[in-house]
Enzyme design. Sequence first.
Site, PDB file in Angstrom:
ATOM      1  N   ASN A 122     -53.222 -25.287 -42.512  1.00 16.49           N
ATOM      2  CA  ASN A 122     -52.192 -24.961 -41.522  1.00 16.49           C
ATOM      3  C   ASN A 122     -52.600 -25.552 -40.181  1.00 16.49           C
ATOM      4  O   ASN A 122     -53.790 -25.720 -39.906  1.00 16.49           O
ATOM      5  CB  ASN A 122     -52.067 -23.434 -41.380  1.00 16.49           C
ATOM      6  N   LEU A 145     -53.486 -13.582 -41.004  1.00 21.86           N
ATOM      7  CA  LEU A 145     -52.619 -14.562 -40.342  1.00 21.86           C
ATOM      8  C   LEU A 145     -53.350 -15.297 -39.218  1.00 21.86           C
ATOM      9  O   LEU A 145     -53.920 -14.680 -38.316  1.00 21.86           O
ATOM     10  CB  LEU A 145     -51.394 -13.836 -39.767  1.00 21.86           C
ATOM     11  N   LEU A 180     -47.031 -15.587 -45.281  1.00 19.90           N
ATOM     12  CA  LEU A 180     -47.197 -15.712 -46.731  1.00 19.90           C
ATOM     13  C   LEU A 180     -47.947 -14.513 -47.300  1.00 19.90           C
ATOM     14  O   LEU A 180     -48.834 -13.950 -46.644  1.00 19.90           O
ATOM     15  CB  LEU A 180     -47.949 -17.010 -47.038  1.00 19.90           C
ATOM     16  N   GLY A 237     -40.353 -30.856 -37.788  1.00 23.59           N
ATOM     17  CA  GLY A 237     -41.125 -31.702 -38.703  1.00 23.59           C
ATOM     18  C   GLY A 237     -41.889 -32.836 -38.036  1.00 23.59           C
ATOM     19  O   GLY A 237     -42.190 -33.838 -38.690  1.00 23.59           O
ATOM     20  N   HIS A 249     -52.066 -24.722 -36.075  1.00 28.99           N
ATOM     21  CA  HIS A 249     -51.617 -23.658 -35.183  1.00 28.99           C
ATOM     22  C   HIS A 249     -51.779 -24.144 -33.743  1.00 28.99           C
ATOM     23  O   HIS A 249     -52.815 -24.708 -33.384  1.00 28.99           O
ATOM     24  CB  HIS A 249     -52.445 -22.394 -35.424  1.00 28.99           C
ATOM     25  N   ARG A 294     -43.099 -18.956 -41.973  1.00 25.71           N
ATOM     26  CA  ARG A 294     -43.003 -17.721 -42.773  1.00 25.71           C
ATOM     27  C   ARG A 294     -44.398 -17.163 -42.984  1.00 25.71           C
ATOM     28  O   ARG A 294     -45.349 -17.917 -43.243  1.00 25.71           O
ATOM     29  CB  ARG A 294     -42.389 -18.001 -44.151  1.00 25.71           C
ATOM     30  N   ARG A 344     -40.671 -10.576 -49.642  1.00 28.49           N
ATOM     31  CA  ARG A 344     -41.595 -11.709 -49.471  1.00 28.49           C
ATOM     32  C   ARG A 344     -42.184 -12.170 -50.797  1.00 28.49           C
ATOM     33  O   ARG A 344     -42.383 -13.357 -51.028  1.00 28.49           O
ATOM     34  CB  ARG A 344     -42.743 -11.312 -48.542  1.00 28.49           C
ATOM     35  N   ASN A 371     -45.051 -32.812 -37.022  1.00 31.32           N
ATOM     36  CA  ASN A 371     -46.382 -32.926 -37.643  1.00 31.32           C
ATOM     37  C   ASN A 371     -46.277 -33.576 -39.024  1.00 31.32           C
ATOM     38  O   ASN A 371     -47.117 -34.398 -39.394  1.00 31.32           O
ATOM     39  CB  ASN A 371     -47.054 -31.550 -37.735  1.00 31.32           C
ATOM     40  N   THR A 420     -56.105 -18.282 -45.065  1.00 29.22           N
ATOM     41  CA  THR A 420     -56.594 -17.100 -45.785  1.00 29.22           C
ATOM     42  C   THR A 420     -55.603 -15.974 -45.488  1.00 29.22           C
ATOM     43  O   THR A 420     -54.728 -16.133 -44.622  1.00 29.22           O
ATOM     44  CB  THR A 420     -58.015 -16.728 -45.306  1.00 29.22           C
TER      45      THR A 420
HETATM   46  C1  GAR Z   1     -46.113 -27.010 -34.106  1.00 26.25           C
HETATM   47  O1  GAR Z   1     -46.467 -26.903 -32.751  1.00 26.25           O
HETATM   48  C2  GAR Z   1     -47.036 -26.164 -34.959  1.00 26.25           C
HETATM   49  O2  GAR Z   1     -48.361 -26.132 -34.484  1.00 26.25           O
HETATM   50  C3  GAR Z   1     -46.391 -24.809 -34.843  1.00 26.25           C
HETATM   51  O3  GAR Z   1     -45.013 -25.052 -34.888  1.00 26.25           O
HETATM   52  C4  GAR Z   1     -44.756 -26.366 -34.366  1.00 26.25           C
HETATM   53  C5  GAR Z   1     -43.968 -27.124 -35.398  1.00 26.25           C
HETATM   54  O4  GAR Z   1     -43.548 -28.354 -34.891  1.00 26.25           O
HETATM   55  N1  GAR Z   1     -46.809 -23.943 -35.884  1.00 26.25           N
HETATM   56  C6  GAR Z   1     -46.972 -22.630 -35.740  1.00 26.25           C
HETATM   57  O5  GAR Z   1     -46.749 -22.052 -34.713  1.00 26.25           O
HETATM   58  C7  GAR Z   1     -47.480 -21.918 -36.989  1.00 26.25           C
HETATM   59  N2  GAR Z   1     -47.943 -20.637 -36.661  1.00 26.25           N
HETATM   60  P1  GAR Z   1     -43.139 -29.529 -35.874  1.00 26.25           P
HETATM   61  O6  GAR Z   1     -42.108 -28.929 -36.832  1.00 26.25           O
HETATM   62  O7  GAR Z   1     -42.530 -30.556 -34.982  1.00 26.25           O
HETATM   63  O8  GAR Z   1     -44.372 -30.003 -36.580  1.00 26.25           O
END
Ligand code: GAR
Length: 213
Positions: free
Chosen positions: A103, A140, A89, A12, A105, A87, A61, A14, A137
């Site tokens: 999102n 993925l 979606l 968490g 990434h 997950r 799902r 971000n 969208t």
């Molecule tokens: C982050 O690096 C985010 O970009 C990535 O997971 C991490 C979560 O960290 N997300 C993905 O890979 C989604 N495909 P956080 O829980 O500390 O924010």
Amino acid sequence: MKRIVILISGRGSNMDALLNAGLPARFVAVISNNPDARGLATARDHGVATAVVDHRAFGDRGAFDAALAAEIDRHEPDLVVLAGFMRVLTDAFVGRYHGRLLNIHPSLLPAFPGLDTHRRALETGARIHGCTVHFVTPALDHGPIVIQAAVPVLPGDTEEKLAARVLREEHRIYPQAVRWFCEDRLLLDAAGAVTLRKAAEARGALVSPPLDA
Ligand code: GAR
């Protein structure tokens, strides 16, 4: 003020960056598919309501996504923010929140969709890596791009060092993207193009290794 629901699966960080960014928004709930997500305690420390919709309790799902949507909709959000939500979606879920589902990434999309982005960047010898905020969208990690940040891949980098360098930038660009949404400056049109109203002109370029190396 816009009402925002954040979805998390783990640490968490971000989410924490968003909660600390002084955004003109009301964070109405943080929801996790994982009861053990560390970010749930952080959200509670911020005084934000939390909920868990454990994906393991559902047969498929579709059933999980329907329960997740029901929990989200209770909070009547203007925007749903995926912040490390791990997950996949369903199309029905994504369609329900069209134009109001973001999102982040950890790669410069369309490079490296999916998992293990930092390892794959190192393996391919990329000189520049980074992160992307995009509208979600059905395909993925392929939605319309809102903002990206690039970082150099440095000699001696490990997956962990590179991930930390990218994560610092994630914590800058995600609050920025959400701020634009809150200010009604961010639009996803019917053709799937992103418009940022009143945007300053981009300057400069990141070249790695540097030109004078
Ligand atoms: C982050 O690096 C985010 O970009 C990535 O997971 C991490 C979560 O960290 N997300 C993905 O890979 C989604 N495909 P956080 O829980 O500390 O924010």
